[in-house]
Design a protein around this motif. Structure first.
Motif, short mmCIF file in Angstrom:
data_model
loop_
_atom_site.label_atom_id
_atom_site.label_comp_id
_atom_site.label_asym_id
_atom_site.label_seq_id
_atom_site.Cartn_x
_atom_site.Cartn_y
_atom_site.Cartn_z
N VAL A 132 2.95 7.63 -16.78
CA VAL A 132 3.57 6.62 -15.93
C VAL A 132 2.72 5.34 -15.91
O VAL A 132 3.23 4.23 -16.02
CB VAL A 132 3.76 7.16 -14.49
N ALA A 133 1.40 5.49 -15.77
CA ALA A 133 0.51 4.33 -15.74
C ALA A 133 0.57 3.58 -17.06
O ALA A 133 0.52 2.34 -17.09
CB ALA A 133 -0.92 4.78 -15.44
N SER A 134 0.66 4.30 -18.17
CA SER A 134 0.72 3.65 -19.48
C SER A 134 2.04 2.92 -19.68
O SER A 134 2.07 1.82 -20.23
CB SER A 134 0.54 4.69 -20.60
N ALA A 135 3.14 3.52 -19.19
CA ALA A 135 4.47 2.94 -19.39
C ALA A 135 4.82 1.90 -18.33
O ALA A 135 5.61 1.00 -18.58
CB ALA A 135 5.52 4.05 -19.40
N GLY A 136 4.21 2.04 -17.14
CA GLY A 136 4.56 1.14 -16.05
C GLY A 136 5.94 1.37 -15.49
O GLY A 136 6.51 0.50 -14.82
N SER A 137 6.49 2.54 -15.78
CA SER A 137 7.86 2.82 -15.37
C SER A 137 8.07 4.33 -15.30
O SER A 137 7.66 5.06 -16.22
CB SER A 137 8.85 2.20 -16.37
N LEU A 138 8.73 4.81 -14.25
CA LEU A 138 9.06 6.22 -14.13
C LEU A 138 10.06 6.63 -15.21
O LEU A 138 9.96 7.70 -15.80
CB LEU A 138 9.63 6.52 -12.75
N THR A 139 11.03 5.75 -15.47
CA THR A 139 12.08 6.05 -16.44
C THR A 139 11.51 6.20 -17.85
O THR A 139 11.79 7.16 -18.55
CB THR A 139 13.15 4.95 -16.43
N SER B 164 -4.46 11.95 -1.04
CA SER B 164 -4.38 11.17 0.22
C SER B 164 -4.55 9.67 -0.06
O SER B 164 -5.28 8.96 0.63
CB SER B 164 -5.44 11.65 1.22
N THR B 165 -3.87 9.19 -1.10
CA THR B 165 -3.95 7.77 -1.43
C THR B 165 -2.70 7.36 -2.17
O THR B 165 -1.91 8.19 -2.63
CB THR B 165 -5.19 7.47 -2.31
N THR B 166 -2.48 6.05 -2.25
CA THR B 166 -1.36 5.50 -3.00
C THR B 166 -1.86 5.05 -4.37
O THR B 166 -2.85 4.32 -4.46
CB THR B 166 -0.74 4.29 -2.26
N LEU B 167 -1.20 5.49 -5.43
CA LEU B 167 -1.65 5.19 -6.79
C LEU B 167 -0.89 4.02 -7.42
O LEU B 167 -1.40 3.39 -8.36
CB LEU B 167 -1.50 6.43 -7.68
N PHE B 168 0.33 3.75 -6.92
CA PHE B 168 1.14 2.69 -7.51
C PHE B 168 1.73 1.80 -6.41
O PHE B 168 2.10 2.28 -5.34
CB PHE B 168 2.32 3.27 -8.32
N HIS B 169 1.81 0.50 -6.71
CA HIS B 169 2.64 -0.41 -5.94
C HIS B 169 4.01 -0.42 -6.60
O HIS B 169 4.13 -0.64 -7.80
CB HIS B 169 2.08 -1.83 -5.95
N HIS C 47 7.73 -2.04 -7.18
CA HIS C 47 8.54 -3.25 -7.00
C HIS C 47 9.67 -3.22 -8.01
O HIS C 47 9.76 -2.32 -8.85
CB HIS C 47 7.70 -4.53 -7.14
N ALA C 48 10.55 -4.21 -7.94
CA ALA C 48 11.78 -4.18 -8.74
C ALA C 48 11.52 -4.16 -10.24
O ALA C 48 12.31 -3.61 -11.01
CB ALA C 48 12.65 -5.39 -8.38
N ARG C 49 10.43 -4.75 -10.68
CA ARG C 49 10.17 -4.84 -12.12
C ARG C 49 9.38 -3.66 -12.67
O ARG C 49 9.11 -3.58 -13.85
CB ARG C 49 9.43 -6.14 -12.43
N GLY C 50 9.00 -2.73 -11.82
CA GLY C 50 8.27 -1.58 -12.30
C GLY C 50 7.16 -1.17 -11.37
O GLY C 50 7.21 -1.41 -10.16
N LEU C 51 6.12 -0.56 -11.93
CA LEU C 51 5.00 -0.04 -11.14
C LEU C 51 3.71 -0.73 -11.54
O LEU C 51 3.45 -0.97 -12.72
CB LEU C 51 4.86 1.47 -11.37
N ILE C 52 2.87 -1.02 -10.54
CA ILE C 52 1.55 -1.60 -10.78
C ILE C 52 0.52 -0.70 -10.12
O ILE C 52 0.69 -0.26 -8.98
CB ILE C 52 1.45 -3.02 -10.20
N LEU C 53 -0.54 -0.40 -10.84
CA LEU C 53 -1.58 0.47 -10.30
C LEU C 53 -2.30 -0.17 -9.12
O LEU C 53 -2.61 -1.37 -9.13
CB LEU C 53 -2.61 0.79 -11.39
N THR C 54 -2.57 0.63 -8.10
CA THR C 54 -3.44 0.19 -7.01
C THR C 54 -4.89 0.28 -7.49
O THR C 54 -5.17 0.74 -8.60
CB THR C 54 -3.26 1.08 -5.78
N GLU C 55 -5.82 -0.13 -6.65
CA GLU C 55 -7.23 -0.03 -7.01
C GLU C 55 -7.61 1.43 -7.27
O GLU C 55 -8.32 1.75 -8.23
CB GLU C 55 -8.10 -0.62 -5.90
N GLN C 56 -7.11 2.32 -6.42
CA GLN C 56 -7.39 3.74 -6.61
C GLN C 56 -6.71 4.26 -7.88
O GLN C 56 -7.27 5.11 -8.60
CB GLN C 56 -6.90 4.55 -5.39
N GLY C 57 -5.52 3.75 -8.16
CA GLY C 57 -4.82 4.13 -9.37
C GLY C 57 -5.56 3.69 -10.62
O GLY C 57 -5.60 4.41 -11.62
N GLU C 58 -6.15 2.49 -10.57
CA GLU C 58 -6.94 2.00 -11.70
C GLU C 58 -8.12 2.93 -11.98
O GLU C 58 -8.43 3.24 -13.14
CB GLU C 58 -7.45 0.58 -11.41
#
Length: 304
Positions: free
Chosen positions: A12-19, A44-49, A51-62
């Motif tokens: 998901v992080a590589s593609a930036g999209s669940l689909t 116990s953290t959020t890994l992605f922000h 939004h309509a254009r896809g997913l962006i990693l949070t600091e913890q996700g990075e």
């Protein structure tokens, strides 16, 4: 942490999209989404922000993506070593070099390698940026300087120089420059002195500027410079490894010459026993030896 969830997170992080990740993993979007939510809950953290254009990693996700990226590269390295065979040469070999050397010297010679090893798959990665071999951004590198990274096996292949060349038709129409000052009456085709290139080339261009040359056509790689020379746009600053494959190039202004630039082949220590790396290394060395012999023969005939 659950390895399967980490694998899905990495996709998901590589593609930036669940689909798109689901298509790669052959899972539904909802199944991928559930796994990501479960991983976030376990950490116990959020890994992605979202939004309509896809997913962006949070600091913890990075942070987590850096770890999974490193794991993926190590698994690729292990897979490469496991798949190597004493009898067969097959699979992918990622080779990085500069745009000029890759397009003008290496690529035209690869047909001979494929004749011997048709199941070898070369991924030729041409860019001026120096890729990180220990981090497995590539398997083998051919570079115009000695690699500084640790844990690399390296082999000096040859030395090259930057020289001035023109086409016969251009010289017939515009006269042949003999000295640096003569170049003031010609258009010089080269890379920008401030662009990423071998220092020797940049220094030669600055020397031309100091001699009063003002009419420049700049291109961001040597393939483009060569095309400009072939099509009579001016006098080009080019590496001398082109002379064997482009015999119509005419060297001009013998004083406009860079210092020697070493060409190195390098690969990670962990791939020392890889059969794919071995056959590629031997192939390049054989081609360099053949190139040197032909170059020496041509130089001897010119002197005679």
């Amino acid at each position: 942490m659950d390895w399967d969830k980490l694998r899905i997170f990495h996709a998901v992080a590589s593609a930036g999209s669940l689909t798109h990740a689901g298509e790669t993993l052959h899972l539904s979007q909802s199944a991928v989404s559930r796994q990501i939510r479960s991983l976030e809950e376990s950490l116990s953290t959020t890994l992605f922000h979202r939004h309509a254009r896809g997913l962006i990693l949070t600091e913890q996700g990075e942070l987590l993506f850096d770890a999974t990226n490193s794991m993926a590269k190590k698994l690729d390295a292990a897979n490469a070593r496991i798949r190597d065979s004493e009898e067969e040469i097959f699979g992918e070999l990622r080779v990085t070099t500069t745009i000029g050397f890759g397009t003008l010297w290496l690529a035209p010679r690869l047909a001979k390698l494929y004749e011997k090893y048709p199941d070898l798959k070369i991924d030729l990665m041409l860019e001026e940026r120096v890729l990180d071999l220990p981090m497995r951004e590539a398997d083998v590198a051919i570079r115009m300087k000695e690699p500084s990274q640790a844990d690399l096996v390296r082999k000096r292949l040859m030395d090259i120089r930057m020289r001035m060349y023109a086409s016969p038709s251009y010289l017939e129409a515009h006269s042949t420059p003999e000295t640096m000052s003569d170049l003031q009456n010609h258009r010089v085709i080269c890379q920008n002195a401030n662009s990423f290139q071998v220092n020797a080339g940049a220094q030669l261009i600055r020397q031309l500027q100091e001699e009063g040359v003002e009419n420049f056509l700049t291109v961001n790689n040597y393939f483009g410079v060569l095309q400009g020379v072939i099509y009579d746009l001016g006098v080009g600053v080019l590496p001398d490894y082109l002379t064997r494959d482009f015999p119509d190039l005419v060297p001009v202004v013998p004083t406009a010459l860079s210092r020697e630039v070493p060409v190195f082949l390098a690969y990670p220590e962990e791939l020392r026993h890889s059969r794919r790396v071995e056959v590629f290394r031997d192939f390049v060395q054989e081609e360099v030896i053949a190139y040197r012999k032909l170059k020496r023969a041509a130089e001897s005939s010119n002197v005679a």
